[in-house]
Write an enzyme that holds these catalytic residues in place. Structure first.
Site, PDB file in Angstrom:
ATOM      1  N   ASP A  96       0.941  -1.191  -0.094  1.00  0.00           N
ATOM      2  CA  ASP A  96      -0.073   0.043  -0.050  1.00  0.00           C
ATOM      3  C   ASP A  96       0.978   1.221  -0.041  1.00  0.00           C
ATOM      4  OD1 ASP A  96      -2.132   1.709   0.474  1.00  0.00           O
ATOM      5  OD2 ASP A  96      -3.066   0.373   2.041  1.00  0.00           O
ATOM      6  N   ASP A 196      -2.964   4.660  -2.243  1.00  0.00           N
ATOM      7  CA  ASP A 196      -3.956   5.312  -1.576  1.00  0.00           C
ATOM      8  C   ASP A 196      -4.423   6.591  -1.942  1.00  0.00           C
ATOM      9  OD1 ASP A 196      -5.078   5.179   1.414  1.00  0.00           O
ATOM     10  OD2 ASP A 196      -3.938   7.131   1.394  1.00  0.00           O
ATOM     11  N   GLU A 246      -6.901   3.947  -5.247  1.00  0.00           N
ATOM     12  CA  GLU A 246      -8.165   4.213  -4.450  1.00  0.00           C
ATOM     13  C   GLU A 246      -8.594   5.668  -4.917  1.00  0.00           C
ATOM     14  OE1 GLU A 246      -9.809   4.644   0.089  1.00  0.00           O
ATOM     15  OE2 GLU A 246      -7.652   5.648  -0.821  1.00  0.00           O
ATOM     16  N   HIS A 320     -10.927  -1.628   5.126  1.00  0.00           N
ATOM     17  CA  HIS A 320     -10.871  -1.327   6.413  1.00  0.00           C
ATOM     18  C   HIS A 320     -11.396   0.286   6.884  1.00  0.00           C
ATOM     19  CE1 HIS A 320      -8.107   0.605   3.772  1.00  0.00           C
ATOM     20  NE2 HIS A 320      -7.637   1.564   4.765  1.00  0.00           N
ATOM     21  N   ASP A 321     -12.281   0.656   5.813  1.00  0.00           N
ATOM     22  CA  ASP A 321     -12.608   1.864   6.232  1.00  0.00           C
ATOM     23  C   ASP A 321     -14.148   2.052   5.965  1.00  0.00           C
ATOM     24  OD1 ASP A 321     -10.137   3.337   6.151  1.00  0.00           O
ATOM     25  OD2 ASP A 321     -10.274   3.529   3.769  1.00  0.00           O
TER      26      ASP A 321
HETATM   27  C1  GLC Z   1      -7.548   5.868   2.611  1.00  0.00           C
HETATM   28  C2  GLC Z   1      -7.291   4.955   3.473  1.00  0.00           C
HETATM   29  C3  GLC Z   1      -7.615   5.247   5.024  1.00  0.00           C
HETATM   30  C4  GLC Z   1      -6.751   6.486   5.376  1.00  0.00           C
HETATM   31  C5  GLC Z   1      -7.038   7.672   4.176  1.00  0.00           C
HETATM   32  C6  GLC Z   1      -5.814   8.537   4.416  1.00  0.00           C
HETATM   33  O1  GLC Z   1      -8.780   6.343   2.444  1.00  0.00           O
HETATM   34  O2  GLC Z   1      -7.817   3.840   3.032  1.00  0.00           O
HETATM   35  O3  GLC Z   1      -7.685   4.323   5.725  1.00  0.00           O
HETATM   36  O4  GLC Z   1      -7.429   7.046   6.354  1.00  0.00           O
HETATM   37  O5  GLC Z   1      -6.775   7.105   2.905  1.00  0.00           O
HETATM   38  O6  GLC Z   1      -4.515   8.156   3.993  1.00  0.00           O
END
Ligand code: GLC
Ligand code: CA
Length: 548
Positions: A96, A196, A246, A320-321
């Site tokens: 990641d 990310d 993402e 995880h979010d």
């Molecule tokens: C992404 C991650 C999340 C994190 C955010 C900032 O959305 O999945 O867990 O808090 O980025 O890095």
């Protein structure tokens, strides 16, 4: 390594997966211990969220050193062993890469803070009145997206926590540093990357107030995003690897460009539009029942347009979010098994690469925390206060967190019915739901009809049938919001997928004729006789295959 179109990817949140040394925190050796389990699911890649050196204010998404392992999780040797042992089992690791921001403890930011001009240019510092931030943009974790540094008389941008400073991608030195990180992990044998919030890296030339929103329209899919991605991919030679971006508040047109192979950007994208259909007025912190019509529309649009323009989706419900899907769109109680299997069926047979988030394959539920002291997540803790300030009482605010907190997915993986669910020998860093007594790997291994074994079948089907990997998609029962149905077609094969999204029986508006089809998988004992289907049982899934 396997073609990503034929693959399924398993996501691990290391802090909550398996604790090998009894300190209550999951670690790399814990993952190594469970590789045979992961292999048994049939997945091809493992994406792990970050375990690099970090103060863990955002559980590792605040990186202090991209090339060092946080001792809490293990050592570089452990990571090398993990990569090697996964590879022995035919699985590739995806790491990641958190490249939108670094921790404020990162050496670069520390140098910037000391006034080193070279490093100040690694971040986004702006002059301004100490009383008034340069723009009205909001942090995604609540409050202003700007923090004032008195010694520098400047503000810096942080789209997330105040300890997560946004990097300045306009600076070629920053881009070179980050390419170097990719090359480092590529050399170690990593097979892919997850990037990310990568569509936030390109900020606008002019920073101005957003009179319509929180600022996101200025920096989501920003002006140089495609250039930056192309450069990163070309200069690190990762275009043949499996990569997923993402994408926060993105658009379909941009995701087509991100994932169309001709563009040489990424293999696929995560988008989150389908996970906002239960946000009241688009607000995560206001509860509403899911709008199935909207959910279906979103899937239909994204699936068909991505197909037409040769893009590729990552398909998923959980990470995880996100809260747990069985609690969110299924039924944790009466139809726990049926609804968890139905939701899995919807996703796994789509056109795209499915992701399974640890515990999803068991039907793990939301955590059920009852007190604010049980929460660990920075976003949850901030928004609890914001909700109270905005007029909710404690009970109401806790109800929202119970449904929306990211900690719902971060409770420890449930391995067995033991005291700490087989996750650890001592009290874990975050609480374990009581339902680990029956929702756990050991119990579900014993049950041929378990959610776990159903996920295994779905993963196997993707491997077996080209129509699932590469078939075109066409939606059916489009006018019936409670029915999530689609056909997949590929020369010689036709797949028919019908799901009841609700806990009530549903009469199909049009009778389903399935003469000449064979029954492939479903979540009720196979009772289909004759060659028509009129009624779907609560949360029922039926999948049929025709060889033409
Ligand atoms: C992404 C991650 C999340 C994190 C955010 C900032 O959305 O999945 O867990 O808090 O980025 O890095
Ligand atoms: Ca540990």
């Amino acid at each position: 390594m396997a073609d990503f179109r034929a693959s399924t990817i398993y996501q691990i949140y290391p802090k909550s997966f398996c604790d090998s040394n009894g300190d209550g925190i999951g670690d790399i050796r814990g993952i190594i211990e469970k590789l045979d389990y992961i292999k048994s699911l049939g997945v091809d890649y493992i994406w792990s969220t970050p375990f690099f050196v970090s103060p863990l204010n955002d559980n590792g998404y605040d990186v202090e050193d991209y090339k060092k392992i946080n001792p809490l999780f293990g050592t570089m040797k452990d990571v090398e062993e993990l990569i090697a042992k996964a590879e022995e089992r035919g699985m590739g690791l995806m790491f990641d890469m958190v490249f939108n921001h670094t921790s404020t403890r990162h050496e670069w930011f520390q140098k910037a803070l000391s006034g080193d001009k070279e490093y100040m240019d690694y971040y986004i510092f702006k002059d301004g009145d100490p009383e008034k931030p340069p723009t009205n943009w909001q942090s995604k974790f609540g409050g202003s997206a700007w923090e004032y540094v008195t010694s520098l008389k400047k503000w810096y941008l942080h789209l997330f926590d105040v300890t997560q400073a946004d990097l300045n991608w306009e600076n070629p030195k920053v881009r070179e540093e980050l390419k170097d990180v990719i090359r480092f992990w590529k050399k170690k044998g990593v097979k892919g990357f997850r990037f990310d919030v990568v569509n936030l890296i390109s900020k606008p030339d002019v920073f101005e107030d957003d009179t319509l929103g929180d600022g996101r329209r200025f920096y989501s899919d920003g002006p140089h995003i495609h250039e930056f991605l192309k450069e990163l991919v070309a200069d690190t030679g990762i275009d043949e690897m499996v990569t997923v971006g993402e994408m926060s508040s993105t658009t379909l047109d941009n995701c087509i460009r991100y994932s169309n192979p001709d563009e040489k950007e990424l293999s696929m994208c995560f988008n989150f539009h389908h996970l906002k259909v239960d946000y009241k007025d688009g607000n995560k912190w206001e509860l509403m029942n899911p709008d199935y019509r909207k959910l279906k529309e979103l899937f239909e649009t994204w699936q068909t347009k991505m197909e037409q323009k040769n893009g590729w989706n990552a398909v998923f419900w959980c990470n995880h979010d996100q809260p747990r899907i069985v609690s969110r769109m299924g039924d944790e109680k009466k139809y726990w098994k049926e609804s968890a299997k139905m939701l899995a069926t919807c996703i796994h047979l789509l056109r795209g690469t499915p992701y399974i988030f640890q515990g999803e394959e068991l039907g793990m539920t939301n955590a059920g925390y009852g007190d604010i002291s049980e929460y660990r997540d920075v976003e949850s803790i901030n928004y609890y206060q914001i909700m109270l300030k905005e007029g909710k009482n404690e009970e109401e605010a806790l109800e929202v967190l119970g449904n929306r907190s990211r900690d719902n997915s971060r409770s420890p993986m449930q391995w067995n019915s033991g005291k700490y669910a087989g996750f650890s020998e001592s009290e874990p860093w975050i609480g374990i739901p009581d339902n680990h007594k029956y929702i756990n790997v050991a119990a579900e291994e014993q049950d041929s009809d378990s959610i776990l074994n159903y996920y295994r079948k779905l993963v196997r089907l993707r491997k077996q049938y080209a129509v699932i990997q590469n078939g075109t998609i066409e939606f059916i029962y489009r006018e019936q919001p409670e029915v999530f149905g689609y056909k997949r077609l590929l020369k010689g094969q036709e797949l028919l997928v019908v799901n009841n999204l609700t806990g009530s029986e549903v009469v199909l508006q049009e009778i389903l004729h399935f003469e000449g089809y064979e029954y492939l998988i479903g979540n009720y004992p196979q009772e289909i006789s004759g060659d028509t289907l009129k009624v779907l049982k609560p949360y029922e899934s039926v999948v049929l295959l025709k060889r033409i």
